[in-house]
Enzyme design. Structure first.
Site, PDB file in Angstrom:
ATOM      1  N   HIS A  63       0.800  -1.235   0.000  1.00  0.00           N
ATOM      2  CA  HIS A  63       0.000   0.000   0.000  1.00  0.00           C
ATOM      3  C   HIS A  63       0.829   1.281   0.000  1.00  0.00           C
ATOM      4  O   HIS A  63       0.304   2.347   0.300  1.00  0.00           O
ATOM      5  CB  HIS A  63      -0.967  -0.009   1.203  1.00  0.00           C
ATOM      6  CG  HIS A  63      -2.076  -1.007   1.065  1.00  0.00           C
ATOM      7  ND1 HIS A  63      -2.906  -1.371   2.085  1.00  0.00           N
ATOM      8  CD2 HIS A  63      -2.485  -1.727  -0.014  1.00  0.00           C
ATOM      9  CE1 HIS A  63      -3.783  -2.268   1.658  1.00  0.00           C
ATOM     10  NE2 HIS A  63      -3.545  -2.503   0.392  1.00  0.00           N
ATOM     11  N   CYS A 103       7.630  21.050 -10.546  1.00  0.00           N
ATOM     12  CA  CYS A 103       6.667  21.611 -11.512  1.00  0.00           C
ATOM     13  C   CYS A 103       5.499  22.318 -10.840  1.00  0.00           C
ATOM     14  O   CYS A 103       4.592  22.778 -11.523  1.00  0.00           O
ATOM     15  CB  CYS A 103       6.157  20.518 -12.446  1.00  0.00           C
ATOM     16  SG  CYS A 103       5.020  19.394 -11.642  1.00  0.00           S
TER      17      CYS A 103
END
Ligand code: OAD
Length: 248
Positions: A116, A148
């Site tokens: 997970h 970004c």
């Protein structure tokens, strides 16, 4: 004697005695929070700040926690399994965890498959860049990508998302090839935990369950240790700590 290869599958219960809340049960997280509000891609799209606040809180909780005797025993077992087959440490022992808390890594486990993901890894929602960030608290919520400026998300698997295929394949292969599989502190109601245990069993593995409570896997277990992992696993290991490599 313990037959190798040994596979251990852990769920939230292995970290319970470290102070990390489990998901189900009387004090479980899913008693106070709804998974669909906090642990789905839709929830994140709707309200990334809310989702991040929940993950930031969990990071704070886990940052105060240390590995317990069960995590430490798994490190000892891994080292002993590597010694048992000279010249190769691989394939004797695989630890598969559903946990995102990082306590197995903190204890020193090496051959670890994280089904997970991790609370300590962040992922860019635009470019997929992944990186570790252990700061508690994070400098801003929701955090943004240093490259970004797009939103970052927790690098965990949410409900409705696919597990990483390489991790999943490795977990299936380990389970299918196991001579012994121990399930520790997993409610076994979230897949693929139950299926991994059952595939091992179908292929002839001895199935051992360590859990204070009954689970859907209990009916298939060859041995059940009903009690907390931090007590039961060290006790079991002390009583059995010799590996049989003849079945490999
Ligand atoms: P759960 O919270 O569903 O189950 C924890 C299990 O640990 C239960 O079976 C408890 O009986 C047992 N337990 C409690 N205390 C224990 C102790 N001290 N020692 C040993 N066992 C103990 O956690 P998981 O099965 O890991 O997924 O849950 C699986 C997934 O459901 C999680 O990874 C999470 C959750 O929703 C996502 O967020 C996608």
């Amino acid at each position: 004697m313990i037959d190798l290869p040994l596979v251990v599958l852990t769920g939230a219960g292995v970290s319970a005695e470290s102070g990390v809340p489990t998901f189900r049960g009387p004090d479980g997280l899913w008693r106070s929070f709804r998974p669909e509000d906090l642990a789905t891609p839709e929830a994140f799209a709707r309200d990334p700040k809310l989702v991040w606040e929940w993950y930031a809180w969990r990071r704070e909780v886990v940052a105060q926690c240390a590995p317990n005797a069960a995590h430490r025993t798994l490190v000892e077992i891994e080292a002993e399994a590597a010694r048992a087959v000279s010249g190769s440490g691989h394939g004797n022992f695989t630890l598969i965890t559903q946990n995102v808390d990082g306590l197995h890594e903190a204890a020193g486990s090496r051959n670890l498959l994280r089904l997970h993901g991790s609370l300590w890894s962040l992922r860019c929602t635009r470019e997929g860049l992944r990186f570790e960030d252990r700061r508690v608290p994070l400098s801003q919520l929701p955090p943004v990508c240093p490259q970004c400026d797009a939103l970052l998300r927790p690098d965990v698997v949410w409900f409705g998302e696919r597990l990483d295929s390489q991790v999943l394949e490795a977990a299936w292969a380990a389970a299918a090839g196991a001579a012994t599989l121990i399930v520790i502190g997993a409610s076994a109601v979230v897949q693929p935990a139950a299926s991994l245990a059952l595939v091992a069993k179908q292929n002839g593995a001895r199935l051992i369950e360590i859990n204070p409570d009954e689970t859907p896997l209990s009916a298939y277990a060859d041995e059940i240790l009903r009690g907390p992992a931090a007590i039961e696993l060290p006790r079991w290991w002390k009583a059995h700590s010799v590996f049989d490599t003849s079945r490999r």
